[in-house]
Write an enzyme that holds these catalytic residues in place. Structure first.
Site, mmCIF file in Angstrom:
data_model
loop_
_atom_site.group_PDB
_atom_site.id
_atom_site.type_symbol
_atom_site.label_atom_id
_atom_site.label_comp_id
_atom_site.label_asym_id
_atom_site.label_seq_id
_atom_site.Cartn_x
_atom_site.Cartn_y
_atom_site.Cartn_z
ATOM 1 N N TRP A 199 0.808 -1.219 0.000
ATOM 2 C CA TRP A 199 0.000 0.000 0.000
ATOM 3 C C TRP A 199 0.845 1.274 0.000
ATOM 4 C CZ3 TRP A 199 -1.737 -4.231 2.889
ATOM 5 C CH2 TRP A 199 -2.959 -4.773 2.476
ATOM 6 N N CYS B 249 -3.051 3.656 3.079
ATOM 7 C CA CYS B 249 -3.633 2.350 2.770
ATOM 8 C C CYS B 249 -4.513 2.470 1.534
ATOM 9 C CB CYS B 249 -4.402 1.809 3.964
ATOM 10 S SG CYS B 249 -5.006 0.133 3.700
ATOM 11 N N CYS B 250 -5.809 2.472 1.692
ATOM 12 C CA CYS B 250 -6.719 2.462 0.541
ATOM 13 C C CYS B 250 -7.547 3.734 0.490
ATOM 14 C CB CYS B 250 -7.650 1.277 0.652
ATOM 15 S SG CYS B 250 -6.802 -0.261 1.006
ATOM 16 N N GLY C 46 -9.919 -1.076 -2.493
ATOM 17 C CA GLY C 46 -8.963 -0.093 -1.985
ATOM 18 C C GLY C 46 -7.542 -0.195 -2.492
#
Lengths: 242, 749
Positions: free
Chosen positions: B317, B401-402, B724
């Site tokens: 990520w 992250c997403c 994501g």
């Protein structure tokens, strides 16, 4: 007033410009052998809506209609429910929504007169020029249809898109294509000619409702078929898309 | 470098101010971009070869002797003579290292599963002498915490590895140089000397550690032959200095998600200067970007095979946001935003970095079209609503992250994975007892274990009554919320204590805003289940343990994903109730409660371990990913489905609402031009029109995926967006691949 609606597709990109909500009306005066939505053929089935209810449902998607998008009314044949269609179209035009009517043009001149102020794009599906072959293919004569196309073309305002379905061995012969080209070329308000590819994906529904399928031995049309037809039309000035 | 516009940024740390004063907007198209050079292609091919071997072996190499720190490993290179931007986590590309501060047991298990043994010495140190984060957490967890964890009601918790989700402001290094950053930190320390309260003592120790980390970054850079004490003087130094900041972070930590933030506009300022002066050409600048992106694509951490199974491969990520607009609506699009998206052409598609376009009505039309075009070609881009996030995070935020927004250098997050909301609903039906789980009509678990005590049995045992179930469900999520908050407090107390992110926090302000990030999985299953109970007849079939074995549904009911208020409002109410429940309980370090609706790829594993549900979903079947409607239940086309998700309240889920959209190219339009234009209209509609938060866009055919499943070697770089982030399709498990293939592919009738 109640209309009968088969279904609503909120992400239509193949029936008119931009992103469109496509409303499939129930009922059709023809019974085309190649029909891929034969379950829309029967009148007075499907979900019931008032024009206002249907309008409220489709208008929720209007934020996606930039870039020329809007509502396409298809079917079945929308003109089988002319009063309901008119009320629905009025609501759309009151809100400046781009409207396209996907029709076979088998209807009365008075219906055309009343609807045409509210239709931005007539998308008319032309199946055959020869009446005998047309009747064989659709269980209906094309006389009224051809007259109506010219009648619509005589009006000021609306654009006409002719849609022609390429069915290998049935509607792809050079002679017919040439005649189609000539017919289309004579239209004053032509937007473009759109070639559609025949596919067998409606077969299951035919078996479900009629336990038969007429075009069992005919293959799907492919991009090469459409390319070929397009090249046969290259001497005409109008735009051909598929 | 001379001639930057003066401002506040010169006397205090304020990267945003520097960017605002100095950046140059770009309104043109992509025609200026340079293709990959011979050099770039050669390096990338070499990396691809190594990745191939890695995929076969699981991991390429592991250093079992040296716990990774900023300075633990000698410099490493892919091709020393030809690299433009340098720096690897270890002395060789794709070589992994151990980070036992999270927990030695997990590191040991992960190493062993790939045929490696951690050295005796390391094991002894981290068993006998040094307590880890994991040890800390488990010395404090209550019995209920352990039970909820064991029963997978609370899942994916960062209690045995690093929590991640923190984004250092890596731009500070090129802008100020490390020496200046240390001076600022020393000034910070002075402000903390008056009262030695708990919080001040803690902060003083943290700043001390931060200064130490800054010194170490300088040392690390020196090993590569660079002195980063002072600000970068040109483009190449700017990229290199910044990358050293990120590299030090991924050497010190193995956080689940370690995102890189917002760099495009900042770097562009350096690039523009050098282009104007003729110091570098466009080709050279693209080489720097390509080389930098190659580095981001090969960040690796040691993970267990179960982790890989849950998250499909090796996600890191490295989320990078592009574009966006400022608070007055002026867009931030520069040529460098194009250059980053162009790496998808120069190097081919890839999951990392996780390219995230911040969408706004004020973006230039040509940029929107270029993004859409790259999406159609690569399925490697996600989009997030800039206008929705700015009121919460300002205009200098990144995505971690997403879908988690945070102001760069000013906010951090306590990551908390998610609660399986479907299990919560089943607890509400089964009066606090664990549900039965069957797989192919055989019991895996007959259920009946008591999770919540003193929970009255249902009055209506024959046909479920909506009001009764809703009341029970609210009670259940209130009970879970209390456990969830207290458990998170434990995790993050211990993480700060035993596994503090000194390097990343050194690139933050002294006083940061902390968010405590909760999450939910299975929202659409819960909404459809409650809708079935309300609008159809749902008859439970009870087993001998007094829990429901299966549900019999009579009649029709509205399903989430059809733009139908009746059920969409249920989904909205569920989110609001859960958030309301969480907010009742105080958090560690006064962090702010936030919530995400996100599953990553874990929707498959979560579904596997969850019993039958009142919506007709069978025991063991996957949930939909993120906030997506359930597969095959959206009957009105893609836009109706988007509209349902867009109704979910962002104010109650500011940590993000993930939506994954897959469409076949022919359904998006007749040709590439139409597909691009329609995708732009779709994004404008979803974000600007409907206020949706996030959208993954996949433009693929089902046939391609089926072929890739059969012939993986033909598709080494086939990338698809999942909740994501993006993954290489080949790294998904068979079950995950099937789930992706079965997922509603929006394909016109």
């Amino acid at each position: 007033m109640i209309g009968y609606i088969h279904s609503i597709e909120s992400m239509g990109t193949l029936d008119g410009p931009g992103i469109r909500t496509v409303v499939f009306f129930q009922g059709c005066p023809l019974k085309c052998k190649f029909c891929h939505n034969i379950d829309t053929n029967f009148p007075k089935q499907g979900q019931e809506y008032t024009p206002e209810e249907l309008f409220k449902k489709v208008i929720k998607n209007q934020e996606y209609w930039k870039n020329g998008g809007g509502v396409t009314i298809s079917g079945g044949e929308p003109l089988m429910q002319p009063e309901f269609l008119l009320e629905f179209l009025k609501l759309l035009k009151e809100n400046n929504i781009h409207t396209a009517l996907d029709t076979c043009a088998k209807t009365s001149k008075s219906a055309i007169d009343s609807l045409s102020p509210y239709v931005d794009l007539w998308m008319i599906s032309l199946k055959e020029l020869d009446d005998v072959k047309h009747t064989e293919l659709t269980e209906s004569s094309n006389k009224e249809i051809l007259e109506n196309i010219k009648y619509i073309d005589g009006k000021k305002g609306p654009n006409i898109r002719i849609r022609f379905l390429i069915i290998p061995t049935l509607t792809d012969n050079e002679e017919l294509i040439k005649k189609i080209g000539e017919f289309v070329n004579n239209l004053k308000n032509l937007e473009k000619l759109e070639l559609l590819a025949y596919g067998t994906h409606g077969k299951d529904k035919w078996y479900e409702f009629f336990n038969l399928y007429h075009l069992e031995n005919i293959r799907d049309a492919n991009v090469q078929d459409l390319e070929k037809v397009k090249s046969q039309l290259q001497n005409f000035k109008f735009e051909v898309i598929f | 470098m001379e001639a930057f516009k003066s401002g506040k940024w010169e006397t205090e740390i304020d990267v945003r101010n520097f960017v605002h004063l100095n950046y140059v907007q770009y309104n043109g198209d992509e025609s200026f971009l340079s293709p990959a050079t011979q050099r770039t292609r050669k390096i990338w091919e070499k990396v691809c070869e190594l990745i191939k071997i890695e995929q076969k072996k699981g991991i390429l190499e592991l250093d079992v002797n040296t716990p990774s720190t900023i300075l633990s490993h000698n410099p490493g290179y892919i091709d020393k003579q030809n690299e433009v931007i340098v720096g690897l986590q270890a002395d060789k590309p794709l070589k992994r290292t151990i980070k036992p501060l999270g927990g030695i047991k997990l590191v040991k298990r992960a190493a062993e599963s790939y045929g490696f043994n951690i050295s005796k010495e390391v094991e002894e140190i981290f068993t006998k002498y040094r307590k880890s984060h994991n040890d800390g957490v488990f010395s404090v967890y209550s019995e209920k915490h352990k039970l909820l964890r064991k029963k997978h009601i609370l899942t994916g918790l960062p209690d045995n590895y690093s929590r991640g989700r923190i984004i250092g402001d890596y731009r500070r290094i090129p802008l100020y140089g490390v020496n200046r950053l240390i001076e600022f930190k020393q000034d910070d320390l002075k402000t903390l000397s008056k009262y030695m309260t708990d919080e001040n003592i803690k902060l003083r120790e943290e700043v001390f550690e931060q200064i130490k980390a800054l010194e170490e970054i300088k040392e690390m850079a020196k090993l590569y032959g660079f002195d980063i004490s002072n600000p970068a003087t040109d483009s190449k130094e700017a990229v290199q200095w910044m990358y050293f900041g990120y590299l030090a972070a991924v050497k010190q930590q193995d956080g689940a998600a370690m995102s890189i933030g917002r760099l495009d506009t900042f770097l562009d300022i350096f690039f523009e200067k050098d282009l104007q002066s003729g110091k570098y050409t466009e080709e050279q600048i693209q080489e720097m970007i390509d080389d930098f992106v190659i580095k981001l694509r090969i960040v690796r951490h040691l993970r267990t095979p179960e982790y890989d199974q849950l998250f499909a491969g090796d996600p890191t990520w490295v989320t990078m946001v592009l574009g966006g607009t400022d608070l007055n609506g002026k867009h931030f699009v520069t040529k460098t935003a194009y250059r980053f998206l162009h790496t998808l052409s120069n190097l081919g598609p890839a999951p990392e970095p996780n390219l995230t376009v911040l969408w706004s009505k004020n973006l230039p039309g040509k940029w929107k079209k270029y993004c859409a075009k790259q999406s159609v070609l690569s399925s490697s881009i996600q989009y997030e609503n800039d206008e929705l996030m700015k009121p919460y995070y300002g205009d200098d935020y990144g995505i971690s992250c997403c879908v988690s927004g945070m102001a760069i250098g000013k906010e951090m997050q306590f990551f908390g994975a998610r609660c399986n909301l479907v299990k919560a609903l089943l607890l509400a039906i089964n009066s606090g007892k664990e549900e039965a789980i069957t797989h192919e009509s055989e019991y895996k678990n007959e259920g009946g274990d008591i999770i919540i005590e003193n929970f009255a049995a249902l009055d209506n045992q024959e046909i479920l009554d909506f009001d009764e179930i809703w009341g029970n469900f609210v009670d259940t999520i209130n009970w879970i919320a209390k456990q969830y908050v207290t458990l998170m407090n434990v995790i993050h107390y211990m993480h700060d204590k035993y596994y503090y992110e000194s390097e990343q926090m050194a690139l933050h302000d002294l006083h940061v805003k902390r968010n405590m990030a909760f999450g939910v999985a299975g929202l659409s299953v819960v909404a459809d289940s409650l809708s079935a109970i309300k609008y159809a007849k749902v008859k439970p079939v009870w087993n001998k343990n007094g829990v429901v074995e299966k549900f019999v549904i009579e009649g029709k009911y509205p399903k989430f994903g059809n733009d139908c208020e009746k059920v969409d409002n249920i989904a909205v109410d569920v989110v609001k109730e859960f958030m309301k429940a969480l907010r009742k309980y105080p958090t560690y370090r006064d962090s702010k409660h936030v919530l995400s609706i996100l599953t990553i790829t874990a929707n498959v594993v979560y579904g596997y371990g969850t019993g039958s549900t009142p919506d007709g979903r069978k025991s063991g079947e996957p949930f939909a990913p993120g906030a997506n409607p359930m597969h095959g239940r959206d009957h009105n086309g893609a836009i109706a489905s988007l509209n349902s998700v867009a109704k979910l309240p962002y104010e109650d889920s500011v940590d993000g609402i993930s939506n994954t959209f897959s469409i076949t190219p022919s359904s998006l339009g007749k040709n590439q031009k139409e597909q691009t234009e329609n995708l732009v209209s779709l994004l404008d509609g979803y974000f600007t029109g409907k206020g949706g938060h996030h959208l993954n866009v996949n433009v693929l055919t089902r046939e391609t995926l089926l072929d890739a499943q059969k012939n993986p070697e033909k598709y080494p770089q086939l990338t698809i967006r999942v909740s994501g982030y993006a993954v290489l399709f080949n790294k998904l498990s068979k079950e995950q691949q099937n789930e992706v293939i079965s997922r509603t592919f929006h394909n016109k009738m």
